[in-house]
Design an enzyme around this catalytic site. Structure first.
Site, PDB file in Angstrom:
ATOM      1  N   ASP A 199       0.776  -0.995   0.077  1.00 27.33           N
ATOM      2  CA  ASP A 199       0.060  -0.066   0.078  1.00 27.33           C
ATOM      3  C   ASP A 199       0.816   1.182  -0.108  1.00 27.33           C
ATOM      4  O   ASP A 199       1.549   1.537   0.913  1.00 27.33           O
ATOM      5  CB  ASP A 199      -0.819   0.181   1.308  1.00 27.33           C
ATOM      6  CG  ASP A 199      -2.020   1.243   1.191  1.00 27.33           C
ATOM      7  OD1 ASP A 199      -1.694   2.277   0.801  1.00 27.33           O
ATOM      8  OD2 ASP A 199      -2.975   0.885   1.864  1.00 27.33           O
ATOM      9  N   HIS A 200       0.928   1.838  -1.032  1.00 27.17           N
ATOM     10  CA  HIS A 200       1.951   2.852  -1.311  1.00 27.17           C
ATOM     11  C   HIS A 200       2.015   3.948  -0.227  1.00 27.17           C
ATOM     12  O   HIS A 200       2.761   4.789   0.156  1.00 27.17           O
ATOM     13  CB  HIS A 200       2.097   3.357  -2.694  1.00 27.17           C
ATOM     14  CG  HIS A 200       1.078   4.274  -3.015  1.00 27.17           C
ATOM     15  ND1 HIS A 200      -0.135   3.825  -3.736  1.00 27.17           N
ATOM     16  CD2 HIS A 200       1.178   5.707  -3.028  1.00 27.17           C
ATOM     17  CE1 HIS A 200      -1.032   4.845  -3.979  1.00 27.17           C
ATOM     18  NE2 HIS A 200      -0.297   6.049  -3.570  1.00 27.17           N
ATOM     19  N   HIS A 236      -6.222   2.489   1.973  1.00 22.75           N
ATOM     20  CA  HIS A 236      -5.458   3.693   2.348  1.00 22.75           C
ATOM     21  C   HIS A 236      -6.068   4.231   3.713  1.00 22.75           C
ATOM     22  O   HIS A 236      -5.436   4.492   4.637  1.00 22.75           O
ATOM     23  CB  HIS A 236      -5.426   4.927   1.302  1.00 22.75           C
ATOM     24  CG  HIS A 236      -4.851   4.180   0.072  1.00 22.75           C
ATOM     25  ND1 HIS A 236      -3.745   3.435  -0.152  1.00 22.75           N
ATOM     26  CD2 HIS A 236      -5.299   4.651  -1.334  1.00 22.75           C
ATOM     27  CE1 HIS A 236      -3.614   3.299  -1.408  1.00 22.75           C
ATOM     28  NE2 HIS A 236      -4.446   3.915  -2.166  1.00 22.75           N
TER      29      HIS A 236
END
Length: 490
Positions: free
Chosen positions: A174-175, A237
């Site tokens: 998950d960047h 996110h």
């Protein structure tokens, strides 16, 4: 957190000609190369490329100021791959063994699956059966979101991956967890007793998390119409940001300890049901609108490849409650959407109002203290305080104490993908999601989806270029709160 030397590695990049690789991954690998990370890369995709044309594609993806290109590009190779054909993987094994020996990579391998999620399980199966995942060194699997489309599908996907890889070898990326200010949340809280002492229900009124985008669905229309804002942004996110704000201090700053505290938060989030979903969450869809420059913006139903009857939500606002001692009664408001007025990711911690005090009886309104964490595009912090206005009035005025990463720091800062790739090479999975995090997050989201279906909740509409439907404001107003306007570091 694991600290190791920079071990050499062979990286298998599935989806090597795709948008993510061209926008993010090649630049991240270039920055790692400049920091003396030793690797070779095999790019894999269905398109026809030679090593030379593949390197041209990578070259075009690099920043214009990038130097040392020649030696960097020479470490990239291309093989056309049909994910459904096991023999393609057998041929790939012979070539990878050759590269492993040529570059002395010691059998260390990363398999980066930048693919449609439907192919994850099949790719893992062929990696095992071909012997590619059997190596004298270490092996790690990186997979992009989405990890399933509900809890059941994520379980099935996870089981298919576990046939070829152990849980500690699976890196669900998950960047957002690689962003500088996201990683700063833990430091801000746990390295500053002044904040941790008041980080609870006694002093905090509410928490607001905003991830707003100005773009529409664009080329992602086919995918997005099957997903919507809830699955695209909230399940991953937003839930990650919520857990970092709400988690208890870990006993140690080690991978399992940090993840354990994040899971505890997810387990404590109160699920939605058909009786409360309308009061706790808003779903919206953008219609035609205008930019501030009066440029026309088309509505979601006018986008290419979107059905005129689609009721997919492009906006979600929700009120989450965390049923534990620290946060009992404190609402966590979240909102995310497409075609909003501004692009911003920020967290606002609103502290409780001042109790009645005779000293302030005759002065103007005293606003609440606010701690704002700016994640993007600004990166920094601000703390809003009340001070006396200069003069004899005795009135108060708000001031903001601000910290902002300067330009030099921004230039030298690791990109999210660079940081996460480096972590994977080191074997540090702290900033990747563990399976139980994924599962509990899906439980929360599934409860929302099921409740929407049972209540047949329609979408509310908002003009493109605004901050969402009016029902989003009403969601907070009925509890005595309001959305704080998006704030800036200037």
């Amino acid at each position: 957190m694991t600290e190791t030397t920079k071990e050499p590695v062979l990286i298998f990049l599935f989806g090597a000609t795709g948008d993510l690789a061209r926008r993010k991954l090649y630049s991240a690998l270039y920055r790692l190369y400049k920091k003396d990370q030793d690797f070779a890369v095999i790019g894999l995709a269905r398109r026809a490329h030679t090593d030379a044309t593949f390197r041209d594609l990578i070259n075009d993806s690099l920043p214009s100021e990038a130097g040392q290109r020649k030696h960097f590009l020479e470490r990239f190779y291309y093989r056309r791959l049909d994910i459904t054909r096991p023999e393609s993987f057998v041929q790939l094994k012979n070539f990878s063994d050759e590269l492993d020996e040529r570059y002395q990579l010691h059998g260390n391998r990363i398999f980066y699956l930048s693919l449609a999620p439907a192919h994850f399980g099949l790719a893992a199966k062929h990696l095992k059966e071909s012997g590619l995942a059997t190596t004298p060194g270490w092996k790690r699997l990186i997979i992009e979101k989405p990890f399933g489309h509900d809890l059941q599908s994520s379980k099935e996907l996870n089981e298919s991956l576990l046939h070829a890889f152990n849980e500690n070898e699976i890196y669900r990326i998950d960047h957002y967890l690689g962003k500088e200010m996201v990683q700063n949340i833990e430091v801000l809280r746990f390295a500053n007793p002044i904040f941790e002492a008041v980080w609870n229900r006694r002093y905090i009124s509410n928490v607001q998390i905003t991830l707003s985008e100005t773009l529409g669905v664009g080329e992602r229309a086919n995918y997005y119409d099957q997903t919507g804002a809830l699955l695209d942004m909230v399940q991953n996110h937003i839930m990650q940001l919520l857990t970092l704000v709400a988690m208890e201090p870990p006993t140690r700053l080690e991978t399992d300890d940090v993840r354990y505290e994040k899971v505890k938060v997810l387990k404590a989030v109160r699920p939605m049901n058909e009786n409360n979903v309308v009061e706790q969450i808003v779903r919206g869809q953008y219609t035609r609108g205008m930019t501030p420059e009066r440029k026309k913006l088309r509505g979601y139903l006018d986008e290419e490849n979107i059905s005129s009857a689609s009721d997919t939500e492009t906006f979600v606002a929700a009120r989450f409650l965390i049923d534990n001692y620290r946060w009992s009664g404190v609402p966590f408001y979240v909102r995310t959407g497409k075609r909003m007025a501004e692009k911003s990711t920020q967290i606002v911690i609103q502290f409780k109002k001042l109790p009645k005090n005779p000293y302030f009886h005759n002065v103007n309104h005293v606003g609440p203290n606010l701690l704002v964490i700016y994640i993007s595009p600004d990166e920094g912090l601000s703390l809003k305080l009340n001070v006396k206005e200069t003069g004899e009035t005795g009135n108060t005025i708000p001031i903001s104490m601000k910290f902002r990463n300067n330009e030099l720091a921004m230039e030298n800062m690791q990109d999210a993908y660079e940081r996460l790739m480096a972590d994977c090479i080191k074997g540090d999975s702290t900033n990747f999601t563990r399976w139980d995090e994924v599962a509990y997050s899906w439980e929360i989201v599934d409860s929302i989806v099921d409740s929407w279906k049972k209540r047949r909740v329609p979408v509310d509409y908002y003009e493109a270029g605004t901050m969402g439907p009016t029902s989003s404001d009403e969601l907070l107003e009925k509890y005595g709160h309001r959305w704080w306007p998006l704030m800036h570091m200037e």
